[in-house]
Design an enzyme around this catalytic site. Structure first.
Site, PDB file in Angstrom:
ATOM      1  N   GLY A 126       0.819  -1.215   0.000  1.00 59.78           N
ATOM      2  CA  GLY A 126       0.000   0.000   0.000  1.00 59.78           C
ATOM      3  C   GLY A 126       0.851   1.262   0.000  1.00 59.78           C
TER       4      GLY A 126
ATOM      5  N   SER B 183      -6.575   5.516  13.139  1.00 61.65           N
ATOM      6  CA  SER B 183      -7.003   6.528  12.166  1.00 61.65           C
ATOM      7  C   SER B 183      -7.841   7.637  12.786  1.00 61.65           C
ATOM      8  CB  SER B 183      -7.831   5.824  11.093  1.00 61.65           C
ATOM      9  OG  SER B 183      -8.563   6.758  10.342  1.00 61.65           O
TER      10      SER B 183
ATOM     11  N   GLU C 175     -10.304   8.692  11.445  1.00 61.72           N
ATOM     12  CA  GLU C 175     -11.685   8.284  11.168  1.00 61.72           C
ATOM     13  C   GLU C 175     -12.372   7.787  12.452  1.00 61.72           C
ATOM     14  OE1 GLU C 175     -13.116   8.654   8.137  1.00 61.72           O
ATOM     15  OE2 GLU C 175     -14.972   7.548   8.496  1.00 61.72           O
TER      16      GLU C 175
ATOM     17  N   TYR D  53     -15.677   1.099   8.655  1.00 64.47           N
ATOM     18  CA  TYR D  53     -14.214   1.191   8.740  1.00 64.47           C
ATOM     19  C   TYR D  53     -13.800   1.836  10.071  1.00 64.47           C
ATOM     20  CZ  TYR D  53      -9.559   3.213   7.925  1.00 64.47           C
ATOM     21  OH  TYR D  53      -8.248   3.595   8.052  1.00 64.47           O
TER      22      TYR D  53
ATOM     23  N   LYS E 263     -11.628   0.158  13.129  1.00 66.63           N
ATOM     24  CA  LYS E 263     -10.371   0.752  13.625  1.00 66.63           C
ATOM     25  C   LYS E 263     -10.462   1.027  15.130  1.00 66.63           C
ATOM     26  CE  LYS E 263      -7.438   1.204  10.103  1.00 66.63           C
ATOM     27  NZ  LYS E 263      -6.130   0.541  10.084  1.00 66.63           N
TER      28      LYS E 263
ATOM     29  N   ARG F 186      -0.804   7.425  -3.489  1.00 62.51           N
ATOM     30  CA  ARG F 186      -2.132   7.234  -2.919  1.00 62.51           C
ATOM     31  C   ARG F 186      -2.994   6.422  -3.895  1.00 62.51           C
ATOM     32  NH1 ARG F 186      -5.279   6.884   1.546  1.00 62.51           N
ATOM     33  NH2 ARG F 186      -6.057   8.882   2.257  1.00 62.51           N
TER      34      ARG F 186
HETATM   35  P1  NAP Z   1      -3.671   1.348   1.336  1.00 62.52           P
HETATM   36  O1  NAP Z   1      -2.822   2.049   0.335  1.00 62.52           O
HETATM   37  O2  NAP Z   1      -5.104   1.103   1.023  1.00 62.52           O
HETATM   38  O3  NAP Z   1      -2.962  -0.061   1.657  1.00 62.52           O
HETATM   39  C1  NAP Z   1      -3.640  -1.077   2.342  1.00 62.52           C
HETATM   40  C2  NAP Z   1      -2.748  -2.290   2.391  1.00 62.52           C
HETATM   41  O4  NAP Z   1      -3.438  -3.353   3.073  1.00 62.52           O
HETATM   42  C3  NAP Z   1      -2.373  -2.849   1.003  1.00 62.52           C
HETATM   43  O5  NAP Z   1      -1.048  -3.311   1.027  1.00 62.52           O
HETATM   44  C4  NAP Z   1      -3.334  -4.020   0.859  1.00 62.52           C
HETATM   45  O6  NAP Z   1      -2.883  -5.027  -0.032  1.00 62.52           O
HETATM   46  C5  NAP Z   1      -3.322  -4.532   2.290  1.00 62.52           C
HETATM   47  N1  NAP Z   1      -4.442  -5.438   2.552  1.00 62.52           N
HETATM   48  C6  NAP Z   1      -5.755  -5.261   2.277  1.00 62.52           C
HETATM   49  N2  NAP Z   1      -6.451  -6.347   2.635  1.00 62.52           N
HETATM   50  C7  NAP Z   1      -5.568  -7.238   3.136  1.00 62.52           C
HETATM   51  C8  NAP Z   1      -5.683  -8.561   3.627  1.00 62.52           C
HETATM   52  N3  NAP Z   1      -6.856  -9.194   3.664  1.00 62.52           N
HETATM   53  N4  NAP Z   1      -4.574  -9.185   4.063  1.00 62.52           N
HETATM   54  C9  NAP Z   1      -3.364  -8.561   3.992  1.00 62.52           C
HETATM   55  N5  NAP Z   1      -3.191  -7.321   3.507  1.00 62.52           N
HETATM   56  C10 NAP Z   1      -4.277  -6.663   3.088  1.00 62.52           C
HETATM   57  O7  NAP Z   1      -3.619   2.107   2.744  1.00 62.52           O
HETATM   58  P2  NAP Z   1      -2.589   3.219   3.266  1.00 62.52           P
HETATM   59  O8  NAP Z   1      -3.109   4.553   2.863  1.00 62.52           O
HETATM   60  O9  NAP Z   1      -1.198   2.821   2.922  1.00 62.52           O
HETATM   61  O10 NAP Z   1      -2.820   3.125   4.847  1.00 62.52           O
HETATM   62  C11 NAP Z   1      -2.056   2.220   5.637  1.00 62.52           C
HETATM   63  C12 NAP Z   1      -2.808   1.925   6.924  1.00 62.52           C
HETATM   64  O11 NAP Z   1      -3.028   3.133   7.642  1.00 62.52           O
HETATM   65  C13 NAP Z   1      -4.188   1.307   6.746  1.00 62.52           C
HETATM   66  O12 NAP Z   1      -4.415   0.440   7.825  1.00 62.52           O
HETATM   67  C14 NAP Z   1      -5.131   2.491   6.811  1.00 62.52           C
HETATM   68  O13 NAP Z   1      -6.412   2.065   7.220  1.00 62.52           O
HETATM   69  C15 NAP Z   1      -4.423   3.333   7.853  1.00 62.52           C
HETATM   70  N6  NAP Z   1      -4.622   4.784   7.770  1.00 62.52           N
HETATM   71  C16 NAP Z   1      -4.412   5.430   6.595  1.00 62.52           C
HETATM   72  C17 NAP Z   1      -4.537   6.812   6.545  1.00 62.52           C
HETATM   73  C18 NAP Z   1      -4.292   7.575   5.261  1.00 62.52           C
HETATM   74  O14 NAP Z   1      -4.705   8.750   5.198  1.00 62.52           O
HETATM   75  N7  NAP Z   1      -3.619   7.002   4.274  1.00 62.52           N
HETATM   76  C19 NAP Z   1      -4.867   7.528   7.714  1.00 62.52           C
HETATM   77  C20 NAP Z   1      -5.048   6.822   8.897  1.00 62.52           C
HETATM   78  C21 NAP Z   1      -4.905   5.443   8.923  1.00 62.52           C
HETATM   79  P3  NAP Z   1      -3.172  -4.934  -1.629  1.00 62.52           P
HETATM   80  O15 NAP Z   1      -2.125  -4.010  -2.178  1.00 62.52           O
HETATM   81  O16 NAP Z   1      -3.025  -6.339  -2.058  1.00 62.52           O
HETATM   82  O17 NAP Z   1      -4.558  -4.380  -1.792  1.00 62.52           O
HETATM   83  N1  GDD Z   2     -12.993   8.803  -2.155  1.00 66.96           N
HETATM   84  C1  GDD Z   2     -13.766   9.852  -2.535  1.00 66.96           C
HETATM   85  N2  GDD Z   2     -14.180   9.936  -3.826  1.00 66.96           N
HETATM   86  N3  GDD Z   2     -14.071  10.793  -1.615  1.00 66.96           N
HETATM   87  C2  GDD Z   2     -14.813  11.857  -2.018  1.00 66.96           C
HETATM   88  C3  GDD Z   2     -15.276  11.993  -3.337  1.00 66.96           C
HETATM   89  C4  GDD Z   2     -14.931  10.983  -4.284  1.00 66.96           C
HETATM   90  O1  GDD Z   2     -15.295  11.041  -5.456  1.00 66.96           O
HETATM   91  N4  GDD Z   2     -15.962  13.156  -3.423  1.00 66.96           N
HETATM   92  C5  GDD Z   2     -15.947  13.717  -2.222  1.00 66.96           C
HETATM   93  N5  GDD Z   2     -15.259  12.926  -1.359  1.00 66.96           N
HETATM   94  C6  GDD Z   2     -15.048  13.197   0.080  1.00 66.96           C
HETATM   95  C7  GDD Z   2     -15.445  12.062   1.009  1.00 66.96           C
HETATM   96  O2  GDD Z   2     -16.862  12.045   1.205  1.00 66.96           O
HETATM   97  C8  GDD Z   2     -14.647  12.444   2.258  1.00 66.96           C
HETATM   98  O3  GDD Z   2     -15.364  13.378   3.015  1.00 66.96           O
HETATM   99  C9  GDD Z   2     -13.397  13.122   1.708  1.00 66.96           C
HETATM  100  O4  GDD Z   2     -13.669  13.375   0.316  1.00 66.96           O
HETATM  101  C10 GDD Z   2     -12.127  12.279   1.819  1.00 66.96           C
HETATM  102  O5  GDD Z   2     -12.395  10.994   1.263  1.00 66.96           O
HETATM  103  P1  GDD Z   2     -11.226   9.931   1.042  1.00 66.96           P
HETATM  104  O6  GDD Z   2     -10.119  10.528   0.254  1.00 66.96           O
HETATM  105  O7  GDD Z   2     -11.860   8.684   0.533  1.00 66.96           O
HETATM  106  O8  GDD Z   2     -10.617   9.729   2.519  1.00 66.96           O
HETATM  107  P2  GDD Z   2     -11.327   9.449   3.919  1.00 66.96           P
HETATM  108  O9  GDD Z   2     -11.147  10.681   4.757  1.00 66.96           O
HETATM  109  O10 GDD Z   2     -12.696   8.936   3.773  1.00 66.96           O
HETATM  110  O11 GDD Z   2     -10.445   8.256   4.496  1.00 66.96           O
HETATM  111  C11 GDD Z   2      -9.021   8.294   4.407  1.00 66.96           C
HETATM  112  O12 GDD Z   2      -8.508   8.906   5.565  1.00 66.96           O
HETATM  113  C12 GDD Z   2      -8.737   8.211   6.789  1.00 66.96           C
HETATM  114  C13 GDD Z   2      -8.132   9.043   7.915  1.00 66.96           C
HETATM  115  O13 GDD Z   2      -9.036  10.013   8.341  1.00 66.96           O
HETATM  116  C14 GDD Z   2      -8.542   6.842   4.262  1.00 66.96           C
HETATM  117  O14 GDD Z   2      -7.177   6.852   3.966  1.00 66.96           O
HETATM  118  C15 GDD Z   2      -8.733   6.051   5.543  1.00 66.96           C
HETATM  119  O15 GDD Z   2      -8.089   4.766   5.419  1.00 66.96           O
HETATM  120  C16 GDD Z   2      -8.088   6.841   6.688  1.00 66.96           C
HETATM  121  O16 GDD Z   2      -8.219   6.141   7.893  1.00 66.96           O
END
Ligand code: NAP
Ligand code: GDD
Length: 352
Positions: free
Chosen positions: A18, A150, A152, A174, A178, A209
């Site tokens: 990821g 998160s 979230e 989700y 978490k 991303r």
């Molecule tokens: P991401 O890009 O969606 O990556 C998710 C990872 O989890 C991928 O490697 C995916 O594998 C793996 N995965 C999904 N299902 C699985 C399963 N059944 N068994 C093993 N691996 C599995 O997420 P990220 O943005 O890097 O975020 C990393 C972590 O931080 C996640 O836990 C997310 O919920 C958390 N988080 C993210 C954010 C953010 O803003 N990015 C903020 C707060 C917390 P594949 O590549 O095979 O799909």
């Molecule tokens: N994905 C998506 N697609 N979001 C949209 C869209 C669209 O077309 N249009 C508007 N949005 C709004 C969503 O409703 C949300 O309010 C905001 O954009 C951000 O959406 P995402 O980028 O999907 O992120 P997220 O905030 O729901 O979740 C991400 O951040 C979390 C931390 O607060 C993910 O990375 C989660 O895994 C992570 O925990």
């Protein structure tokens, strides 16, 4: 400078394929770690975010594509098949690798999709954490554990900005999964004396991303409009506000938490919040396009049954205890993301 005489530390990452997993791998390899990653089988190639590492070490393309494990152990990156739904594979791998640090980044991480597959999200994002913690407990391995918690979890937050002591009021399957994983991690720390950290990370973005998260979707869409490949971007709620940081800086915060004397929980955020509309406007403006609203079409499919209207984090504890502070802010993040998409389309960007 790193001390190369010291025994190499071993890290085991779930979610290595990821966004965060790939940046953390880059970071740990630069620190001379041996990095082990869990990959799940998929019918399409899912290791693009790690490919640059394999190319740099000139490993055999054959083993990378077919199996992915570093059979000859020539590089410091070793991939293992497994799944967060499969506890026995996790226990076997932890016993075999004997990692010093485990980073649990794997998850079904898409909030909107969690409304479509709530049971699976609970299974992987929630119970996956329990499976790993049980594997540590049963194998009795002395290791440190990082849980990817998160913002979230704060959901309909009762205070602004949100910090470590803010109550959780999740608004999605989700978020609920978490919260379960967070409390389980805290419980295992208290019950069994394990070194465990929860990094409560606010949204963090990058050119790596996933394409169905809003910042990448907008950056890619605008680059394609510039290239004449599309006319519109379909979006949902433009009013929602998020605290957006830069992913490579956030993985450093994860590592810093794991270098402390004791496991603890930390908010990681920029302390700034902007709406989806503001992000869209910024990206269009960077691309030199006025009247951005005429390129946006609202599509109800992107609205969530319950939404978090605004998130903004207070990372004072991380600043004081870890010395961590974000450097990349909203406007620079937008520029990094747009320029990466333009570059992919062969568009040369010259900025003053
Ligand atoms: P991401 O890009 O969606 O990556 C998710 C990872 O989890 C991928 O490697 C995916 O594998 C793996 N995965 C999904 N299902 C699985 C399963 N059944 N068994 C093993 N691996 C599995 O997420 P990220 O943005 O890097 O975020 C990393 C972590 O931080 C996640 O836990 C997310 O919920 C958390 N988080 C993210 C954010 C953010 O803003 N990015 C903020 C707060 C917390 P594949 O590549 O095979 O799909
Ligand atoms: N994905 C998506 N697609 N979001 C949209 C869209 C669209 O077309 N249009 C508007 N949005 C709004 C969503 O409703 C949300 O309010 C905001 O954009 C951000 O959406 P995402 O980028 O999907 O992120 P997220 O905030 O729901 O979740 C991400 O951040 C979390 C931390 O607060 C993910 O990375 C989660 O895994 C992570 O925990």
């Amino acid at each position: 400078m790193e001390n190369t005489n010291q025994a190499k530390k071993k890290a085991f990452l779930t979610g290595i394929t990821g966004q965060d997993g790939s940046y953390l791998t880059d970071f740990l390899l630069a620190k001379n770690y041996e990095v082990h990653g869990l990959v799940r089988h998929s019918s399409v190639f899912n290791r693009q975010r790690l490919e640059h590492i394999y190319q740099a070490t000139r490993r055999s393309a054959q083993s990378f594509l077919e199996y992915g494990t570093d059979i000859e152990q020539k590089s410091n990156l070793i991939l293992h098949y497994g799944d967060l739904s499969d506890g026995s594979s996790l226990a076997r791998l932890i016993a075999k690798i004997q990692p010093d640090e485990i980073y649990n980044l794997g998850a079904q991480s898409h909030v909107q999709i969690s409304f479509d597959i709530p049971e699976y999200t609970g299974e992987i994002t929630g119970l996956g954490t329990v499976r790993l913690l049980e594997a540590i407990r049963e194998t009795k391995i002395k290791t440190k554990f990082y849980q990817a918690s998160s913002s979230e979890m704060f959901g309909n937050a009762e205070e602004t900005p949100q910090k470590e002591t803010t109550a959780f009021r999740p608004r999605s399957p989700y978020g609920c999964a978490k919260v379960y994983a967070y409390h389980t991690a805290v419980n295992y720390r208290e019950a069994y004396g394990l070194f465990i950290c929860n990094g409560i990370l606010f949204n963090h973005e990058s050119p790596r991303r996933g394409e169905n998260f809003v910042t990448r979707k907008i950056a890619k869409g605008v680059a394609e409009i510039v290239a004449g490949k599309r006319d519109h971007i379909y979006l949902g709620n433009l009013e929602a506000k998020r605290d957006w940081g830069y992913a490579p800086e956030y993985v450093e915060a994860m590592w810093l938490m794991m270098q402390q004397e004791q496991g603890d929980d930390y908010v990681i955020a920029t302390g700034e919040t902007h709406s989806v509309g503001e992000f869209t406007e910024e990206i269009f403006s960077l691309a030199g396009i006025d009247n951005w609203e005429k390129y946006i079409k609202k599509n109800p499919i992107y609205y969530r049954p319950t939404e978090i209207n605004a998130l903004i984090g207070d990372a004072t504890k991380a600043k004081n205890k870890l010395g961590w502070e974000p450097k990349i802010r909203f406007k620079e993040l937008a520029r990094i993301m747009l320029d990466a998409e333009l570059k992919k389309l062969g568009i040369i960007v010259i900025r003053n």
